[in-house]
Enzyme design. Structure first.
Site, mmCIF file in Angstrom:
data_model
loop_
_atom_site.group_PDB
_atom_site.id
_atom_site.type_symbol
_atom_site.label_atom_id
_atom_site.label_comp_id
_atom_site.label_asym_id
_atom_site.label_seq_id
_atom_site.Cartn_x
_atom_site.Cartn_y
_atom_site.Cartn_z
ATOM 1 N N HIS A 295 3.128 -4.629 -13.608
ATOM 2 C CA HIS A 295 4.452 -4.240 -13.109
ATOM 3 C C HIS A 295 5.483 -4.106 -14.234
ATOM 4 O O HIS A 295 6.600 -3.642 -13.995
ATOM 5 C CB HIS A 295 4.966 -5.253 -12.085
ATOM 6 N N ASP B 84 -5.972 -4.539 -8.483
ATOM 7 C CA ASP B 84 -5.033 -5.478 -7.878
ATOM 8 C C ASP B 84 -4.526 -4.852 -6.584
ATOM 9 O O ASP B 84 -4.449 -3.622 -6.467
ATOM 10 C CB ASP B 84 -3.878 -5.712 -8.854
ATOM 11 N N HIS C 104 -1.619 -4.723 -5.477
ATOM 12 C CA HIS C 104 -0.300 -4.118 -5.667
ATOM 13 C C HIS C 104 -0.400 -2.974 -6.671
ATOM 14 O O HIS C 104 -1.116 -3.083 -7.669
ATOM 15 C CB HIS C 104 0.697 -5.170 -6.168
ATOM 16 N N ASP D 145 -6.379 -10.576 -5.173
ATOM 17 C CA ASP D 145 -5.516 -10.527 -3.990
ATOM 18 C C ASP D 145 -5.920 -9.556 -2.887
ATOM 19 O O ASP D 145 -5.309 -9.586 -1.813
ATOM 20 C CB ASP D 145 -4.052 -10.305 -4.394
#
Length: 308
Positions: free
Chosen positions: A117, A158, A160, A235
């Site tokens: 991110h 991931d 996200h 995740d």
């Protein structure tokens, strides 16, 4: 198999903070106890010059001396401390070292990393510096000194989206960014990767693995990498409190195995990082990551057998 860590740097987080900092030491302990093929090595910090391959000098300096804009700190989600700055450098250093080791041995890993991110001038979502971006550009520079132009595939699994990585490499045809992620999950304003695969809430094993197979096929049609950096987030697991997908243990292992097999079949060195994992039980996150290292060690052994 060489695995790099920076678990000695523990962030002084306030009570009740939702980031599971303890998972890194638990993972390191499990690897030391259960996987004799793993050789644990302390990561060195990335230098200012290395970080500047993907980040602005002003942002690097602000993280180093604690003058970060409070708005950016809130986006990162960690309070500033010397340990926070040092750990961020070491997390990048671990992926750099894993990439170098992968060129020599086929597969190597980072106990942390996957900080996708973070973009050039700011962090976000528990990510300070972008380890995959820095490592990609540094490996390209090092290979260019040997007369070789290196193309890198970042396979981000991931849950996200890897918005920071996508933003850093926007318009750069030497790095292919692939992100397979929850459509309705963070970040809610996504950047355009070279290939984004949006998954619905509740996506299970079969749907996920079908999407992954299609994505790897598309990657192969469009790009010819010389190095793979794999973000093996825990995740997507059904027990993750932030993931919203429903992969089982078998599904996660099949995901990992497919990525390692894809790289192995093509003779591509692969460096991997753990990225996110926020299990309702921390033990589940650690188990998912131990399983990833177990698969990785099998493919590392294949590389060693091939070299004999």
């Amino acid at each position: 198999m060489q695995v790099f860590y920076a678990t000695q740097f523990v962030l002084p987080l306030p009570a009740g903070h939702r980031f599971p900092m303890a998972k890194y030491q638990l993972l390191r302990d499990r690897l030391a106890d259960e996987l004799p093929a793993v050789q644990l090595r302390q990561a060195l910090p990335a230098t200012d010059g290395e970080l500047a391959l993907a980040h602005s000098p002003e942002y690097i300096q602000a993280i180093s001396d604690g003058t970060v804009d409070p708005v950016i700190l809130r986006e990162i989600g960690f309070p500033w401390s010397p340990a926070m700055a040092e750990r961020a450098r070491r997390s990048v250093g671990a992926t750099i070292a894993a990439c170098r080791a992968a060129f020599n041995e086929g597969v190597a890993g980072n106990i942390a990393g996957g900080t996708h991110h973070a973009s050039a001038d700011r962090g976000g979502g528990f990510c300070v510096f972008n380890d995959a971006a820095v490592a990609s550009r540094l490996m390209q520079a090092e290979q260019l000194r040997r007369g070789r132009r290196l193309r890198v595939a970042v396979i981000d699994l991931d849950v996200h989206q890897g918005n920071g990585t996508a933003r850093i490499f926007r318009g750069d045809d030497s790095v292919f960014t692939l992100s397979l992620h929850g459509q309705k999950n963070f970040p809610f304003r996504k950047e355009a990767s070279d290939l984004d695969v949006d998954l619905p809430d509740g996506c299970g094993d079969d749907e996920y693995l079908h999407a992954l197979e299609g994505a790897l096929g598309e990657l192969e049609r469009r790009f010819d990498p010389g190095l793979v950096i794999y973000l093996a987030g825990a995740d997507p697991h059904e027990g993750d409190r932030l993931g919203r997908l429903k992969l089982t243990w078998d599904g996660l292992e099949a995901r990992d195995r497919r990525v390692f097999e894809w790289a192995w079949e093509r003779g591509l060195p692969l460096a991997f990082a753990m990225a996110g994992g926020y299990g309702k039980r921390m033990e589940d996150t650690v188990q998912a990551q131990v399983n990833t290292f177990g698969v990785a060690a099998q493919y590392w052994q294949r590389w060693q057998n091939r070299r004999r």
